[in-house]
Design a protein around this motif. Structure first.
Motif, PDB file in Angstrom:
ATOM      1  N   LEU A  10      10.617  -1.538  -9.244  1.00  0.00           N
ATOM      2  CA  LEU A  10       9.845  -1.505  -7.782  1.00  0.00           C
ATOM      3  C   LEU A  10       8.845  -2.303  -7.933  1.00  0.00           C
ATOM      4  O   LEU A  10       8.098  -2.952  -6.846  1.00  0.00           O
ATOM      5  N   ASN A  11       7.991  -2.870  -8.982  1.00  0.00           N
ATOM      6  CA  ASN A  11       7.113  -3.812  -8.965  1.00  0.00           C
ATOM      7  C   ASN A  11       7.896  -5.094  -8.823  1.00  0.00           C
ATOM      8  O   ASN A  11       7.046  -5.994  -8.195  1.00  0.00           O
ATOM      9  N   ILE A  12       9.052  -5.479  -8.776  1.00  0.00           N
ATOM     10  CA  ILE A  12       9.672  -6.691  -8.351  1.00  0.00           C
ATOM     11  C   ILE A  12       9.607  -6.767  -6.793  1.00  0.00           C
ATOM     12  O   ILE A  12       9.322  -7.678  -6.346  1.00  0.00           O
ATOM     13  N   ILE A  13       9.621  -5.452  -6.161  1.00  0.00           N
ATOM     14  CA  ILE A  13       9.635  -5.617  -4.529  1.00  0.00           C
ATOM     15  C   ILE A  13       8.089  -5.980  -4.210  1.00  0.00           C
ATOM     16  O   ILE A  13       8.085  -6.690  -3.416  1.00  0.00           O
ATOM     17  N   ILE A  14       7.198  -5.180  -5.011  1.00  0.00           N
ATOM     18  CA  ILE A  14       5.756  -5.433  -4.758  1.00  0.00           C
ATOM     19  C   ILE A  14       5.418  -6.829  -4.925  1.00  0.00           C
ATOM     20  O   ILE A  14       4.542  -7.710  -4.030  1.00  0.00           O
ATOM     21  N   ILE A  38       0.912  -1.250  -0.107  1.00  0.00           N
ATOM     22  CA  ILE A  38      -0.136  -0.043  -0.058  1.00  0.00           C
ATOM     23  C   ILE A  38       0.824   1.227  -0.032  1.00  0.00           C
ATOM     24  O   ILE A  38       0.604   2.089  -0.879  1.00  0.00           O
ATOM     25  N   TYR A  39       1.951   1.463   0.828  1.00  0.00           N
ATOM     26  CA  TYR A  39       2.667   2.558   0.923  1.00  0.00           C
ATOM     27  C   TYR A  39       3.636   2.676  -0.125  1.00  0.00           C
ATOM     28  O   TYR A  39       3.879   3.862  -0.771  1.00  0.00           O
ATOM     29  N   THR A  40       4.039   1.722  -0.859  1.00  0.00           N
ATOM     30  CA  THR A  40       4.661   1.749  -1.902  1.00  0.00           C
ATOM     31  C   THR A  40       4.095   2.192  -3.333  1.00  0.00           C
ATOM     32  O   THR A  40       4.511   3.221  -3.909  1.00  0.00           O
ATOM     33  N   LEU A  41       2.622   1.675  -3.201  1.00  0.00           N
ATOM     34  CA  LEU A  41       1.980   2.238  -4.501  1.00  0.00           C
ATOM     35  C   LEU A  41       1.404   3.511  -4.015  1.00  0.00           C
ATOM     36  O   LEU A  41       1.524   4.424  -5.022  1.00  0.00           O
ATOM     37  N   MET A  42       1.064   4.326  -2.968  1.00  0.00           N
ATOM     38  CA  MET A  42       0.854   5.313  -2.649  1.00  0.00           C
ATOM     39  C   MET A  42       2.058   6.432  -3.093  1.00  0.00           C
ATOM     40  O   MET A  42       1.641   7.276  -3.697  1.00  0.00           O
ATOM     41  N   PHE A  43       3.137   5.939  -2.687  1.00  0.00           N
ATOM     42  CA  PHE A  43       4.338   6.904  -3.137  1.00  0.00           C
ATOM     43  C   PHE A  43       4.294   6.921  -4.471  1.00  0.00           C
ATOM     44  O   PHE A  43       4.664   7.948  -5.150  1.00  0.00           O
ATOM     45  N   GLY A  44       4.163   5.898  -5.307  1.00  0.00           N
ATOM     46  CA  GLY A  44       4.675   5.849  -6.600  1.00  0.00           C
ATOM     47  C   GLY A  44       3.721   6.676  -7.321  1.00  0.00           C
ATOM     48  O   GLY A  44       3.657   7.283  -8.201  1.00  0.00           O
TER      49      GLY A  44
END
Length: 449
Positions: free
Chosen positions: A295-299, A193-199
């Protein structure tokens, strides 16, 4: 005749004994109340109240570890846009300090939970992390960001990490492993959630309002979690107990299962965060992936860890904790070593998913077995905090050691980093096998733990 009758010197006749059998008081010179000697009701294993606490702890973990797992997006933004005068190594210390403090503060938060201060720690920790986020939105210099995102969030998060697990552990016995797994699934979900919000928001709103949006989301999730954890709860510790709880249990230092547990976790955590820290930059520099794709790899790894935690938790409830834990530790190390041979984007995606799946259980499973490592509930919180304090050292130094192996002066060579993370995690897995045999020989348990 009761001990009170003997100690008071009263003469007890046969008639008085008969009266005592049918009356709640004894007719002597004065009325003396008699307290019935009834055993306390047994602790319920689960129930609606306990599962609501699992949901509340899930929301707490989505903020604690979720914000930690999303640091890769901050690392990229700070390095390329916001803190261009700082080295990548210096920037990475912001996330490392936050993670290390999160675990280290458990040395104090575990015993404080035993003493009954969970309510205070929940309010201070939740509101403190939210305040740190709002303060982060005002920061523009490295030292300011280190103080807010690194130190303040680490300290406040540390107040909630172990107490959240201990609270769930107190409410379950048979289903403790699956309850722990569900609780800690909040970590990868929060990270996503936080990664998507930031991106999604950073280009539209800028840094300040992106952080404020994340802070408002954090505040809302905490406000929902507070009543789920606190309302009508009776397992929050014992402030009224006369016994003084220990902040440090010196007897643990002479207990071989405690040291085996602690050192197993140390080596596992020494390598655990290295792939999450470096897979994005590896994808960009070695495989030519875009920043968003990396970054999608991390997700993808975080999403896979959800399934790993749930399956491991279910398996632990059926066959014991140790088998899934050993499997997760050894497999994580093997995949880190296999990372050496990855040369294509497809293989890299498969590696990230498999590592996320097998490394995910390394968070919820250790506390599930600790009541066996430390069978004395009076010092369980203190010893668990001590063990996590040892693990915090590994979380603090693991990624920097890997970074030093990466910067060898001959360009970016990832072989040293990959072998280091894999070998230390495999060492931790082999130490878990030793822990298994120690518990079988020194604790009154069956073959499956």
């Amino acid at each position: 005749m009761t001990n009170e009758d003997v100690e008071s010197g009263k003469h007890v006749t046969k008639e008085s004994l008969s009266d005592k059998a049918v009356s709640p008081t004894v007719s002597t010179d004065e009325k003396i109340p008699v307290t019935p000697l009834t055993p306390p009701p047994p602790l319920r294993d689960g129930g609606a109240r306990a599962w609501l606490q699992v949901l509340g702890s899930f929301l707490v973990f989505s903020n604690l570890w979720g914000f930690v797992f999303s640091f890769g997006s901050f690392q990229s933004y700070y390095q390329l846009t916001y803190l261009t005068n700082e080295s990548p190594s210096d920037i990475s210390w912001i996330g490392t300090v936050s993670t290390g403090l999160l675990i280290a503060v458990g040395v104090a938060s575990g015993p404080l939970f035993d003493m009954g201060y969970f309510r205070s720690m929940l309010l201070i920790g939740g509101l403190g992390e939210t305040l740190a986020m709002f303060m982060l939105s005002l920061c523009s210099k490295y030292w300011q960001i280190m103080l807010t995102q690194g130190i303040l969030t680490g300290l406040t998060n540390g107040l909630l990490y172990l107490p959240g697990l201990a609270l769930v552990g107190r409410s379950f016995k048979k289903h403790r492993s699956i309850a722990m797994a569900l609780t800690t699934c909040g970590a990868p979900i929060g990270g996503i959630i936080y990664t998507l919000m930031f991106g999604q928001l950073i280009d539209r709103l800028g840094f300040a309002w992106t952080i404020r949006a994340m802070a408002f989301f954090m505040l809302g999730s905490y406000l929902i979690s507070f009543p789920l954890l606190l309302w009508g709860a009776s397992n929050l510790g014992d402030l009224s107990s006369g016994g003084r709880r220990k902040l440090f249990d010196a007897t643990a230092l002479r207990d071989l299962p405690f040291w085996s547990y602690s050192m197993s976790n140390f080596f596992l955590f020494l390598g655990y965060m290295i792939p999450f820290t470096y897979v994005a930059v590896y994808g960009q520099t070695q495989l030519g992936m875009s920043q968003s794709a990396s970054l999608n790899i991390i997700i993808a790894a975080q999403a896979a860890s959800v399934g790993g935690r749930l399956i491991a938790g279910y398996a632990a409830s059926k066959i014991g904790v140790m088998i899934p834990w050993v499997t997760a530790g050894l497999a994580s190390g093997v995949f880190c070593i296999a990372w050496v041979g990855i040369k294509s984007e497809g293989a890299f995606i498969a590696y990230a998913i498999l590592y996320g799946f097998f490394s995910g259980p390394l968070i919820p499973l250790p506390p599930s077995v600790f009541p066996i490592v430390c069978p004395d509930p009076k010092v369980l919180g203190a010893r668990l905090g001590m063990a996590q304090g040892i693990g915090s050292i590994a979380s603090l130094i693991g990624a920097p050691i890997a970074g030093s192996l990466l910067n060898t002066g001959r360009g970016e060579n990832y072989i040293g980093l990959q072998l280091f993370s894999g070998l230390v995690m495999m060492l931790g897995g082999f130490l878990l096998i030793n822990l298994y045999f120690l518990l079988r020989s020194r604790r009154d348990i069956g073959k499956l733990i």
